[in-house]
Design an enzyme around this catalytic site. Structure first.
Site, PDB file in Angstrom:
ATOM      1  N   LYS A  67      -4.309   5.731   8.015  1.00  0.00           N
ATOM      2  CA  LYS A  67      -2.981   5.229   7.667  1.00  0.00           C
ATOM      3  C   LYS A  67      -2.868   3.798   8.164  1.00  0.00           C
ATOM      4  CE  LYS A  67       1.207   5.815   6.063  1.00  0.00           C
ATOM      5  NZ  LYS A  67       1.008   4.566   5.281  1.00  0.00           N
ATOM      6  N   LYS A  91      -1.909   3.794  17.569  1.00  0.00           N
ATOM      7  CA  LYS A  91      -0.466   3.904  17.316  1.00  0.00           C
ATOM      8  C   LYS A  91      -0.080   5.307  16.831  1.00  0.00           C
ATOM      9  CE  LYS A  91       0.922   0.163  15.219  1.00  0.00           C
ATOM     10  NZ  LYS A  91       1.362  -0.803  14.161  1.00  0.00           N
ATOM     11  N   LYS A 103      -6.539  -0.037   7.780  1.00  0.00           N
ATOM     12  CA  LYS A 103      -5.816  -1.269   7.462  1.00  0.00           C
ATOM     13  C   LYS A 103      -6.542  -1.976   6.337  1.00  0.00           C
ATOM     14  CE  LYS A 103      -2.276  -3.569   9.258  1.00  0.00           C
ATOM     15  NZ  LYS A 103      -1.211  -3.030  10.124  1.00  0.00           N
ATOM     16  N   THR A 187      10.693  -0.140  11.440  1.00  0.00           N
ATOM     17  CA  THR A 187       9.954  -0.787  12.536  1.00  0.00           C
ATOM     18  C   THR A 187      10.948  -1.396  13.525  1.00  0.00           C
ATOM     19  OG1 THR A 187       8.222  -1.274  10.933  1.00  0.00           O
ATOM     20  CG2 THR A 187       8.063  -2.378  13.058  1.00  0.00           C
ATOM     21  N   ASN A 218      10.815  -9.516   7.462  1.00  0.00           N
ATOM     22  CA  ASN A 218      11.481  -8.224   7.321  1.00  0.00           C
ATOM     23  C   ASN A 218      11.762  -7.581   8.680  1.00  0.00           C
ATOM     24  OD1 ASN A 218      12.291  -5.609   6.488  1.00  0.00           O
ATOM     25  ND2 ASN A 218      10.165  -4.928   6.394  1.00  0.00           N
ATOM     26  N   SER A 355       6.833   6.020   7.690  1.00  0.00           N
ATOM     27  CA  SER A 355       5.850   6.148   6.605  1.00  0.00           C
ATOM     28  C   SER A 355       5.349   7.592   6.529  1.00  0.00           C
ATOM     29  CB  SER A 355       4.640   5.233   6.866  1.00  0.00           C
ATOM     30  OG  SER A 355       4.861   3.964   6.325  1.00  0.00           O
TER      31      SER A 355
HETATM   32  N1  GLU Z   1       1.978  -2.180   8.732  1.00  0.00           N
HETATM   33  C1  GLU Z   1       2.723  -1.341   9.599  1.00  0.00           C
HETATM   34  C2  GLU Z   1       2.084  -1.239  10.961  1.00  0.00           C
HETATM   35  O1  GLU Z   1       1.326  -2.089  11.349  1.00  0.00           O
HETATM   36  C3  GLU Z   1       3.049   0.002   8.967  1.00  0.00           C
HETATM   37  C4  GLU Z   1       1.881   0.874   8.669  1.00  0.00           C
HETATM   38  C5  GLU Z   1       2.248   2.118   7.862  1.00  0.00           C
HETATM   39  O2  GLU Z   1       3.418   2.357   7.641  1.00  0.00           O
HETATM   40  O3  GLU Z   1       1.317   2.819   7.477  1.00  0.00           O
HETATM   41  O4  GLU Z   1       2.368  -0.361  11.717  1.00  0.00           O
END
Ligand code: GLU
Length: 429
Positions: A67, A91, A103, A187, A218, A355
């Site tokens: 993810k 995370k 990523k 976030t 954002n 998410s």
């Molecule tokens: N890009 C965000 C992060 O770094 C969200 C990642 C997601 O929702 O999968 O946490």
């Protein structure tokens, strides 16, 4: 492997001795599971052809499918994507959601593309990575310079390829296309819940808490709004072009208005009525970081606080809403100055948590109210903040190391469930 990824990995060594984990499980974590690099030829509006490079890295899937977001940035590198994917593994484990880390991104300055070029490039990227990702394999989401509309295009592209509607392929989509209520502000809201926990523990009065926020995209805008609505005094905000400072506190809703209409915070202090109304002074990004505030929130990119400017930081608390804003060396300097750092892998985990909720809703085909989303988010953030805080206090370690220990313990439980060396030695030995 270059520095940013190696630096990211070295945080594991610090956490290792406090976690219940075997060396071989750590060794596994140091190697990204799969790396994909793609070339994306794009027909530009003027008829010319340009080739862009894209990446997707799946770091670890022990706890569930990969993810993590997709970033569009001109300076993007593979090492950076690897570091970002690794942070996603940590995370997701910190907040205990059943995902591993991944990523992706494209090396591109999206501001130089027309809307049609951006749509074609987004679709081309999904087309190129379609076999690599999947609703049960690897689920992308927005990140720096990508947004809900781009996620919608990518979902549509994927659905065409697999010939069925597949909303669970990607999160952070527009609500009418299966997005979750509350995802856009998640976030920022997650970061706010962390600050609220700190406020409870330290008996802060929000009105007397001065906050500076670096980054007004954002995420920066959302955390600024939420803190403002809850009575905090936001004295400075900045974006890539510069920032504004007002010691009595900024009027955040009107700043967001200006940013939306001009795309620049700069417009606030140059000409026009908002400028006169807001009465704000100009401040550079460097100056913002060094302001005398109670909370500093880096909400932009990596490596903003380095060994060169760490000594100038005066805020006693830093809440990392961006991923990796503090370098390894700067971390040591800040810790010596007794600055409390709420680490990125906790402070910005609200985004991936919602998410996860979006993915669950897509799979179930059953959608939640905003109240349900935010309640569940609050429950997770408060619980995990407290878990990390307790580990920090128990071991007298910094909060980042504590978050890594918490994540490693969860990851180790998953690894142990598949059998470690000790388990197999008992059978064969
Ligand atoms: N890009 C965000 C992060 O770094 C969200 C990642 C997601 O929702 O999968 O946490």
């Amino acid at each position: 492997m270059t520095n940013i990824y190696m630096d990211a990995l070295s945080r594991l060594d610090k956490a290792f001795s406090f976690a219940h984990i075997e060396t071989e499980a750590i060794t596994k974590l140091k190697h990204p599971q799969s790396i994909l690099q793609v070339s994306l030829p794009l027909r530009m509006d003027d008829g010319s052809l340009k080739v862009f490079t894209g990446y997707r890295v799946r770091h670890n899937t022990t706890r569930g499918p990969g993810k993590g977001g997709i970033r569009f940035h001109p300076d993007l590198s593979l090492a950076e994507v690897q570091a970002l994917a690794f942070w996603m593994t940590i995370k997701c484990a910190v907040v205990g959601i059943p995902f591993g880390g991944a990523k992706g991104g494209i090396v591109v300055e999206p501001k130089l593309l027309s809307r049609l070029e951006l749509e074609r490039l987004s679709r081309a990227y999904m087309n190129a990575i379609a076999d690599f990702v999947g609703p049960d394999k690897d689920i992308p989401a927005p990140d720096v310079y990508t947004n809900a509309m781009i996620m919608g295009w990518m979902m549509d592209e994927y659905s065409k390829i697999v010939r069925k509607s597949s909303p669970a392929i990607i999160t952070g989509k527009p609500i009418p296309l299966g997005g979750s209520l509350g995802r856009e502000e998640a976030t920022g809201l997650g970061g706010f819940y962390c600050i609220q926990e700190l406020a409870n523990k330290n008996k802060w009065n929000p009105k007397s808490i001065r906050v500076a926020i670096q980054g007004f995209g954002n995420v920066g805008q959302h955390i600024a709004s939420i803190l403002y609505e809850n009575g905090y005094k936001i004295v400075a905000v900045s974006d890539s072009q510069g920032g504004v400072f007002r010691s009595e506190g900024l009027d955040i809703p009107s700043l967001i208005e200006v940013k939306k209409s001009t795309q620049k915070l700069r417009a606030v202090y140059c000409t026009g009525s908002v400028c006169e109304e807001s009465n704000a002074e100009k401040v550079s990004n460097e100056e913002l970081l060094a302001l005398e505030v109670d909370i500093l929130i880096p909400a932009a990119l990596e490596n903003q606080i380095t060994k060169l400017n760490a000594d100038n930081i005066k805020a006693p608390v830093i809440v990392e809403i961006a991923n990796g804003p503090i370098t390894l060396e700067a971390d040591d300097i800040l810790l010596k100055k007794n600055i409390l750092i709420v680490p990125d892998v906790l402070a910005n985990s609200g985004g991936v948590t919602v998410s996860y909720f979006e993915w669950v809703q897509n799979k179930a085909g059953f959608y939640w109210t905003l109240k349900e989303v935010n309640q569940r988010l609050e429950e997770i953030m408060v619980r995990e903040f407290d878990n990390v805080y307790k580990i920090m206090q128990k071991n007298t370690i910094d909060m980042r190391t504590a978050a890594y220990v918490h994540a490693l313990n969860r990851y180790a439980e998953a690894v142990a469930s598949q059998g470690t060396q000790e388990f197999f030695d008992k059978i064969t030995g």
